[in-house]
Design a protein around this motif. Structure first.
Motif, short mmCIF file in Angstrom:
data_model
loop_
_atom_site.label_atom_id
_atom_site.label_comp_id
_atom_site.label_asym_id
_atom_site.label_seq_id
_atom_site.Cartn_x
_atom_site.Cartn_y
_atom_site.Cartn_z
N LYS A 32 0.71 -1.29 -0.19
CA LYS A 32 -0.09 -0.01 -0.02
C LYS A 32 0.92 1.09 -0.30
CE LYS A 32 -3.46 -2.43 3.21
NZ LYS A 32 -3.83 -2.54 4.12
N THR A 33 0.34 2.29 0.04
CA THR A 33 1.54 3.43 -0.12
C THR A 33 1.00 3.66 1.31
OG1 THR A 33 -1.12 4.91 -0.18
CG2 THR A 33 0.32 4.01 -2.31
N ILE A 34 2.55 4.52 1.73
CA ILE A 34 2.53 4.83 2.88
C ILE A 34 2.80 6.16 2.87
CG2 ILE A 34 4.91 4.31 2.28
CD1 ILE A 34 5.26 4.19 5.82
N LYS A 35 2.25 6.58 4.54
CA LYS A 35 2.22 8.75 4.61
C LYS A 35 3.39 9.12 4.36
CE LYS A 35 -2.88 9.56 6.20
NZ LYS A 35 -3.49 10.46 7.27
N GLU A 36 3.97 10.03 4.65
CA GLU A 36 5.38 10.23 4.65
C GLU A 36 5.99 10.92 5.90
OE1 GLU A 36 7.77 11.07 2.45
OE2 GLU A 36 6.38 10.20 0.53
N SER A 37 6.92 10.13 6.43
CA SER A 37 7.48 10.86 7.52
C SER A 37 7.60 12.17 7.47
CB SER A 37 8.72 9.72 7.58
OG SER A 37 9.46 9.72 7.22
N PRO A 38 7.48 13.07 9.09
CA PRO A 38 7.75 11.94 10.60
C PRO A 38 6.20 11.91 10.39
CG PRO A 38 7.96 14.29 10.73
CD PRO A 38 8.26 14.04 9.34
N PHE A 39 6.15 10.20 10.88
CA PHE A 39 5.38 9.88 11.54
C PHE A 39 4.43 10.84 12.68
CE2 PHE A 39 6.53 5.65 10.73
CZ PHE A 39 6.96 5.57 9.31
N PRO A 40 3.00 11.20 12.64
CA PRO A 40 2.74 11.80 14.32
C PRO A 40 2.47 11.48 15.39
CG PRO A 40 0.51 10.91 12.51
CD PRO A 40 2.40 10.77 11.62
N ARG A 41 3.67 12.06 16.41
CA ARG A 41 3.82 11.76 17.61
C ARG A 41 2.35 12.10 18.53
NH1 ARG A 41 8.55 11.24 14.86
NH2 ARG A 41 9.89 10.60 15.70
N ILE A 42 1.67 11.11 19.32
CA ILE A 42 0.81 10.75 20.39
C ILE A 42 0.90 10.05 22.16
CG2 ILE A 42 -0.97 10.70 20.22
CD1 ILE A 42 -2.32 10.47 17.31
N SER A 43 1.08 11.10 22.39
CA SER A 43 0.73 10.31 23.41
C SER A 43 0.20 9.28 24.10
CB SER A 43 0.44 12.12 24.79
OG SER A 43 -0.86 12.46 25.49
N TYR A 44 0.21 8.50 24.93
CA TYR A 44 -0.71 7.39 25.56
C TYR A 44 -1.90 8.19 26.18
CZ TYR A 44 -2.75 3.84 27.98
OH TYR A 44 -3.54 2.48 28.73
N TRP A 45 -2.75 9.18 26.42
CA TRP A 45 -3.86 9.55 26.99
C TRP A 45 -4.15 10.53 25.80
CZ3 TRP A 45 -5.40 7.07 30.68
CH2 TRP A 45 -4.42 6.28 32.49
N ASP A 46 -3.98 10.84 25.38
CA ASP A 46 -4.14 11.19 23.84
C ASP A 46 -4.92 10.66 23.15
OD1 ASP A 46 -3.59 14.21 25.03
OD2 ASP A 46 -2.32 15.02 23.49
N SER A 47 -4.21 9.45 23.00
CA SER A 47 -4.32 8.40 22.05
C SER A 47 -5.99 7.78 22.82
CB SER A 47 -3.53 7.22 21.92
OG SER A 47 -3.68 6.36 21.14
N MET A 48 -5.65 7.26 24.01
CA MET A 48 -7.08 7.13 24.73
C MET A 48 -8.43 7.61 24.78
SD MET A 48 -5.70 3.92 25.13
CE MET A 48 -7.54 3.08 26.05
N GLN A 49 -8.04 9.01 24.85
CA GLN A 49 -9.57 9.33 24.74
C GLN A 49 -9.11 9.77 23.23
OE1 GLN A 49 -10.99 11.34 27.46
NE2 GLN A 49 -12.16 11.62 24.95
N LYS A 50 -8.32 10.15 22.26
CA LYS A 50 -9.21 10.20 21.21
C LYS A 50 -9.36 9.53 19.81
CE LYS A 50 -6.53 14.70 20.46
NZ LYS A 50 -5.08 15.32 19.49
N TYR A 51 -8.89 8.34 20.83
CA TYR A 51 -9.09 6.51 19.50
C TYR A 51 -9.26 5.60 20.51
CZ TYR A 51 -6.27 10.44 16.84
OH TYR A 51 -5.88 11.36 15.96
N GLY A 52 -9.23 5.96 22.20
CA GLY A 52 -9.91 4.41 22.53
C GLY A 52 -8.83 3.60 22.65
N THR A 53 -8.11 3.64 22.27
CA THR A 53 -7.03 2.17 21.80
C THR A 53 -5.36 3.39 22.03
OG1 THR A 53 -5.78 0.92 20.48
CG2 THR A 53 -7.19 2.57 19.21
N ASP A 54 -4.37 2.34 21.99
CA ASP A 54 -3.16 2.42 21.52
C ASP A 54 -2.32 2.65 20.48
OD1 ASP A 54 -3.08 -0.16 22.14
OD2 ASP A 54 -1.85 0.34 24.15
#
Length: 457
Positions: free
Chosen positions: A266-288
């Motif tokens: 598949k195609t891959i989004k260019e780096s740099p990859f987003p840096r997301i804190s654990y708690w932000d990830s859990m709140q926005k996406y419900g998973t790490d």
């Protein structure tokens, strides 16, 4: 030196440049075809397949598929009507002058090699040597070799040294059950197979080997997962001394990006990859482990509904997911979402739709006050035909987990996920410990060999 007559040429590497030359090929009989008295035999080796034919009408008598043969003859161009453009050797064939059957296969095989992937796994494993001859199985094994070779080259390019660590080891606390090996010399004593080379990595760093990597086998007596077999799996381990967090993240990012760019489908989004804190990830996406191809975001609406009289919401954490442009979907579409919610342990899932006249419609609307309706529309930026899904539980962790599962299910059902791409991110700032309600104790959330972010205190 005399050339080995049993391996002079590879079937799949022969080309039209070889026309007129005498060669020897060795391989497995893939197919035997009778075209009106003319017998064609396809011979396969690791590089590909070659069509062979003989002027001796009895040469191929009693030959069976999957027999191992050596053939000697002359390469010639195929007749136009027999050219096969689907394979690299499709324009040539071997006119066989002599043949030696090295190992004759039985007439009846346990299964057809070409379709072995459709056979039950226990039968495939019983006749694994036949299954390995399947083209796709072979390609998977060689693909794995290619990626491992790439990883080795990449790590060395980045200045890391490859160091092998012991397989027989002492026990260390790493989360899963260990496999033990009894000691012949010290009766009643046992070695363990390492779950990962963690303790050795620490020793190597203290010993001054400041950039190390290993493609390491990890032995764990834990249930199989979608990405791990039971018993053992391999992983790329690397360690750096005198490094900051960003140094490690950049190395990992480069490895992942280059590997998936070169070998992914598949195609891959260019780096740099987003840096997301654990708690932000859990709140926005419900998973790490968020799927960032899904644009849906989980929003905490507990505060907006703090005065609610709706019993399932009282004293609960309430999460909301807004999905635009689906309000006109059929009742059966929403019923399937409700069915999925109950299948994962939720009592159900409520939802409301913003109508053209600015009113809300849905099972939850009658439980909302006018002020709550206005707050939800404004604070969540709802548009006409937007649908707001409600996920609630008295346990915040469980509410977020349910919301994460619903986010994935709704995003997929609404066709919001671009399956043609990879979207990586880096989750950091994991908590060191987390309370395990089932075992009623704190357990490691992060690797126990890591230093807590704020130090040992």
């Amino acid at each position: 030196m005399k050339k080995n007559q049993y391996r002079s040429e590879m079937c799949g590497k022969l080309t039209e440049d070889m026309i007129g030359k005498k060669v020897t090929v060795s391989g497995w009989v893939e197919n035997i075809r009778d075209h009106g008295g003319v017998i064609f035999v396809d011979v396969r080796d690791i590089e590909g397949t070659l069509q062979t034919v003989s002027n001796d009408e009895h040469l191929f008598d009693h030959l069976t598929r999957e027999s191992v043969v050596t053939m000697m003859g002359t390469i010639r161009k195929r007749d136009e009507e027999t050219i096969n453009e689907k394979i690299p050797t499709g324009t040539i064939e071997l006119l066989v002058e002599s043949m030696n059957v090295l190992s004759k296969a039985k007439n009846e095989l346990p299964f057809e090699v070409i379709t072995s992937r459709n056979v039950s796994e226990d039968v495939r494993l019983r006749y694994r040597y036949l299954d390995l001859r399947n083209q796709k199985v072979k390609e998977n094994i060689l693909f794995r070799e290619e990626i491992i070779d790439f990883l080795r080259s990449k790590m060395k390019q980045l200045g890391f040294h490859e160091i092998q660590t012991p397989i027989l080891s002492a026990s260390s606390p790493e989360g899963a059950r260990e496999f033990i090996v009894p000691s012949r010399k010290y009766h009643g004593k046992f070695y363990v197979l390492p779950q990962a080379p963690q303790i050795f990595k620490q020793l190597l760093m203290v010993g001054g080997m400041d950039k190390y990597f290993q493609i390491a086998p990890c032995f764990r007596d834990e249930d199989a997962r979608s990405d791990r077999l039971y018993g053992e799996f391999y992983q790329l381990d690397f360690e750096m001394s005198f490094a900051e967090e960003e140094d490690i993240l950049e190395i990992g990012e480069e490895i992942f990006y280059e590997t998936f760019k070169n070998y992914g489908c598949k195609t891959i989004k260019e780096s740099p990859f987003p840096r997301i804190s654990y708690w932000d990830s859990m709140q926005k996406y419900g998973t790490d482990k968020p799927d960032l191809r899904n644009p849906l975001i989980i929003q905490d609406i507990t505060k907006l509904l703090e005065n609610t009289t709706f019993k399932p919401f009282v004293d609960s954490t309430i999460e909301g997911i807004v999905v635009d442009e689906i309000g006109s979907n059929s009742n059966s579409w929403f019923n399937e979402i409700v069915d999925y919610a109950t299948s994962i342990g939720m009592p159900g899932i409520g939802y409301i739709t913003l109508m053209e006249d600015g009113t809300l419609k849905g099972p939850i609307d009658k439980f909302l006050s006018e002020e709550e309706r206005k707050s939800l529309i404004e604070e969540l930026s709802m548009k006409v035909n937007s649908v707001l899904f409600f996920i609630a539980d008295r346990n915040k962790k469980k509410a977020l987990s349910y919301a994460g599962l619903m986010r994935d299910a709704i995003g997929k059902k609404a066709g919001l996920i671009d399956e043609s791409q990879y979207a990586f991110c880096i989750i950091h700032d994991f908590p060191m410990y987390e309370y395990d309600e089932e075992q009623e104790k704190y357990d490691f959330t992060h690797n126990p060999f890591s230093m807590p972010k704020d130090g040992i205190k």
